[in-house]
Design a protein around this motif. Structure first.
Motif, PDB file in Angstrom:
ATOM      1  N   LYS A   1      37.285  42.346  28.044  1.00 51.32           N
ATOM      2  CA  LYS A   1      38.142  41.188  28.248  1.00 51.32           C
ATOM      3  C   LYS A   1      37.389  40.006  28.849  1.00 51.32           C
ATOM      4  CE  LYS A   1      42.438  43.680  28.705  1.00 51.32           C
ATOM      5  NZ  LYS A   1      43.721  43.658  29.359  1.00 51.32           N
ATOM      6  N   GLY A   2      36.063  40.118  28.956  1.00 54.45           N
ATOM      7  CA  GLY A   2      35.254  39.031  29.467  1.00 54.45           C
ATOM      8  C   GLY A   2      35.208  38.938  30.977  1.00 54.45           C
ATOM      9  N   ARG A   3      35.542  39.991  31.660  1.00 58.43           N
ATOM     10  CA  ARG A   3      35.530  40.029  33.133  1.00 58.43           C
ATOM     11  C   ARG A   3      34.274  40.735  33.628  1.00 58.43           C
ATOM     12  NH1 ARG A   3      39.446  36.645  35.104  1.00 58.43           N
ATOM     13  NH2 ARG A   3      41.148  36.632  33.611  1.00 58.43           N
ATOM     14  N   GLY A   4      33.995  40.626  34.926  1.00 59.84           N
ATOM     15  CA  GLY A   4      32.813  41.242  35.526  1.00 59.84           C
ATOM     16  C   GLY A   4      32.949  42.752  35.651  1.00 59.84           C
ATOM     17  N   GLY A   5      32.020  43.478  35.050  1.00 63.69           N
ATOM     18  CA  GLY A   5      32.082  44.935  35.038  1.00 63.69           C
ATOM     19  C   GLY A   5      31.838  45.583  36.385  1.00 63.69           C
ATOM     20  N   CYS A   6      30.907  45.021  37.164  1.00 67.84           N
ATOM     21  CA  CYS A   6      30.567  45.606  38.468  1.00 67.84           C
ATOM     22  C   CYS A   6      31.764  45.563  39.417  1.00 67.84           C
ATOM     23  CB  CYS A   6      29.399  44.842  39.075  1.00 67.84           C
ATOM     24  SG  CYS A   6      28.012  45.860  39.467  1.00 67.84           S
TER      25      CYS A   6
ATOM     26  N   LYS B   1      42.679  38.177  29.172  1.00 68.47           N
ATOM     27  CA  LYS B   1      41.329  37.887  28.717  1.00 68.47           C
ATOM     28  C   LYS B   1      40.881  36.552  29.263  1.00 68.47           C
ATOM     29  CE  LYS B   1      41.022  40.412  24.424  1.00 68.47           C
ATOM     30  NZ  LYS B   1      40.679  40.357  23.019  1.00 68.47           N
ATOM     31  N   ARG B   2      39.605  36.462  29.555  1.00 68.09           N
ATOM     32  CA  ARG B   2      39.034  35.205  30.025  1.00 68.09           C
ATOM     33  C   ARG B   2      38.707  34.360  28.794  1.00 68.09           C
ATOM     34  NH1 ARG B   2      34.605  35.339  34.431  1.00 68.09           N
ATOM     35  NH2 ARG B   2      36.477  35.432  35.687  1.00 68.09           N
ATOM     36  N   THR B   3      39.195  33.158  28.794  1.00 64.73           N
ATOM     37  CA  THR B   3      38.929  32.247  27.682  1.00 64.73           C
ATOM     38  C   THR B   3      37.903  31.217  28.120  1.00 64.73           C
ATOM     39  OG1 THR B   3      40.762  30.822  28.343  1.00 64.73           O
ATOM     40  CG2 THR B   3      41.239  32.519  26.709  1.00 64.73           C
TER      41      THR B   3
END
Length: 56
Positions: A24-29, A51-53
């Protein structure tokens, strides 16, 4: 809950949460840590985040 079962389940929640968030375009860590601490509740949060646009 036994430790031999609990730790892998919480780590799996962290991995799945990070994977969901990165798609979804977010930070995995950040989401790995969030979902590893919160467990299944964190997975729900990762699933419902929008989702991050990208803005032009």
């Amino acid at each position: 809950m036994k430790l031999e079962f609990g730790i892998p389940v919480w780590l799996l929640c962290g991995i799945l949460g990070a994977w969901i968030a990165t798609t979804k375009g977010r930070g995995g860590c950040f989401w790995f840590l969030t979902c590893a601490v919160l467990g299944p509740i964190g997975l729900v949060f990762a699933a419902v985040v929008s989702k991050r646009t990208q803005k032009d």
